[in-house]
Design an enzyme around this catalytic site. Structure first.
Site, PDB file in Angstrom:
ATOM      1  CB  SER A 154      -4.270   1.795   4.028  1.00 45.58           C
ATOM      2  OG  SER A 154      -3.483   1.283   2.975  1.00 45.58           O
TER       3      SER A 154
ATOM      4  CE  LYS B   9      -4.338   2.572  -0.421  1.00 46.27           C
ATOM      5  NZ  LYS B   9      -3.804   1.209  -0.430  1.00 46.27           N
TER       6      LYS B   9
ATOM      7  CB  SER C 219      -0.962   0.019   1.194  1.00 48.16           C
ATOM      8  OG  SER C 219      -2.119  -0.734   0.889  1.00 48.16           O
TER       9      SER C 219
END
Length: 475
Positions: free
Chosen positions: A307, A129, A126
């Protein structure tokens, strides 16, 4: 590394065997291979999220911006040799998988203090991102809001027009929140007042989703991840109560669910409404009501704090649309990489499967993430600085609310801002840390491969690395 497929299979099996996400939480709080004496008793990380954030993260505490962090003007830069001597033994831990990439930089000058395989192409999870967030910040007006409107439709109908807000409160809006800042009850009150002034007490509600159109799922997402609630679907209209929650399947059509909630809100205002279908609002149609989200920078901040895969994908698609790009996954990720390249970011080794890091196939060198963080901390990118200042704070909020809790990592509480990443055989962390002398450092760590004692111990070891920097002047 085929990650998403394994996530879906493992996630689905665990949910079935253990009776849902609540059972996952309980399972991790009893003795077992993932609960050792020196690791936190936290929920097993789920795809694209290190741990479920507390409810309070929907309205994140106000934390100082990066530029306002207490950093002494004469704070010394750590000596690279001493940083290496401190960190290198920690990277040899039996808790980590076989491959760890790392970069540690001085936040003000960008000086490299330590690099380990920083150019290697690794699976980031993640923290992907952060690349999307940079491109979003570079493209959208961070002070603007995402507006949801209702306009007159044909034949006595009204049209709910999507404007990118996927966290609408089904009730009244909360002006002190980010998630749920705009409320459908408030929108319904405005519309009802207008309709009653015209002598109308009934209508049909259509909904217009022509803004930043695209598929409901990213191309490389495993279907099991969506069906199991590890991510919501990508939309331009959605409810704060229908965000991703592992174990709870998300709505198949978030826009229609929102329109249905608006029908209910109208009923509460004395307007009998029925749900229609998708439509396109006529150009120049009279506006009956509008509600505004929190500023985009705060919406993006919550998406990173929690997230939230779908929220990041939605914002990336909106920014790509502003740049004239289509909303399919390939076009959006091409826009992200094009945006970074135009700003001179060296993207060798970068391959994006999606904007969120959930799909199979993404690789990012630690160097690239280090470069981006330094752009914020050095003042080179003031817009991205605003985003980095909203990363979750260790021990306080978001996906690091429960991190840095093991005894030898507590020096990081309150002085680490970081984006987490977690997938099977992937643990990652990127952000900033204030060292003992008050010097702001930027860091990225990516650990790939089989973690001998499981994900909790692996992430705790990354916490120890960053906490060591927090507790050391290293002069």
């Amino acid at each position: 590394m085929r990650t998403a497929g394994r996530v879906a299979a493992a996630g689905t099996a665990v949910v079935v065997l253990l009776g849902g996400y609540a059972a996952l939480d309980v399972y991790d709080k009893v003795p077992g291979v993932l609960t050792t004496t020196d690791a936190q008793r936290d929920p097993v990380p789920v795809p694209g999220r290190t741990a479920p954030p507390p409810a309070a993260s929907a309205a994140p505490p106000v934390v100082p911006k990066v530029e306002a962090v207490a950093q002494a003007a004469d704070a010394p830069v750590p000596a690279p040799a001493k940083v290496s001597a401190l960190v290198s033994p920690l990277l040899k831990s039996r808790y980590l998988g076989p491959t760890t990439a790392l970069t540690i930089r001085d936040g003000r000058t960008g000086q490299h203090l330590m690099d380990v395989d920083a150019d290697g192409a690794h699976t980031p999870a993640s923290i992907t991102k952060m690349l999307s967030a940079y491109a979003i910040a570079r493209t959208l007006d961070l002070g603007a809001t995402l507006d949801t409107t209702v306009v007159e439709g044909s034949g006595g109908s009204v049209v709910l027009v999507a404007g990118g807000d996927t966290v609408l409160n089904p009730g009244a809006g909360d002006p002190n929140a980010v998630t749920g800042r705009a409320g459908l009850d408030d929108l319904a009150a405005q519309v009802a007042k207008q309709l009653k002034a015209q002598g109308r007490t009934s209508t049909t509600v259509g909904y217009d989703v022509s803004y930043a159109p695209g598929p409901l799922q990213a191309a490389h997402w495993a279907q099991g991840n969506v069906d199991s609630g590890y991510t919501a679907r990508i939309a331009m209209l959605g409810l704060s109560t229908q965000r991703a929650h592992p174990g709870t399947p998300p709505p198949k059509d978030p826009a229609r669910s929102t329109a249905q909630a608006f029908v209910k809100a109208l009923a509460g205002q004395g307007i009998s409404a029925t749900l229609g279908g998708t439509t396109t609002a006529a150009e120049g149609a009279a506006r009956l009501g509008v509600v505004h989200s929190a500023p985009i920078v705060d919406v993006l901040g919550v998406a990173l704090q929690d997230s939230d895969n779908a929220m990041v994908e939605s914002l990336a698609r909106q920014a790509a649309a502003k740049a004239g790009r289509p909303g399919d996954t390939a076009s959006v990720v091409a826009w992200i990489t094009d945006t970074l390249k135009r700003d001179g970011i060296d993207l060798r080794g970068v391959r994006l499967a999606d904007a969120s890091g959930l799909g199979d196939g993404t690789t990012i060198p630690a160097r690239v993430l280090g470069d981006l963080i330094v752009r914020a901390t050095s003042g080179k990118s003031p817009r991205f600085e605003q985003v980095v200042s909203r990363l979750p704070v260790a021990g306080l909020n978001g996906t690091v609310h429960d991190r840095f809790g093991v005894p030898d990592a507590r020096a990081g509480v309150g002085v680490v801002r970081a984006k987490t990443g977690s997938l099977p055989s992937v643990t990652s962390l990127t952000g900033t840390v204030l060292d003992k002398d008050g010097r702001l450092l930027a860091f990225t760590l990516i650990n790939n491969g089989n973690q001998p004692r499981g994900p909790l111990d692996a992430r705790a070891q990354l916490d120890r690395v960053v906490a060591a920097l927090a507790g050391c002047g290293c002069r």
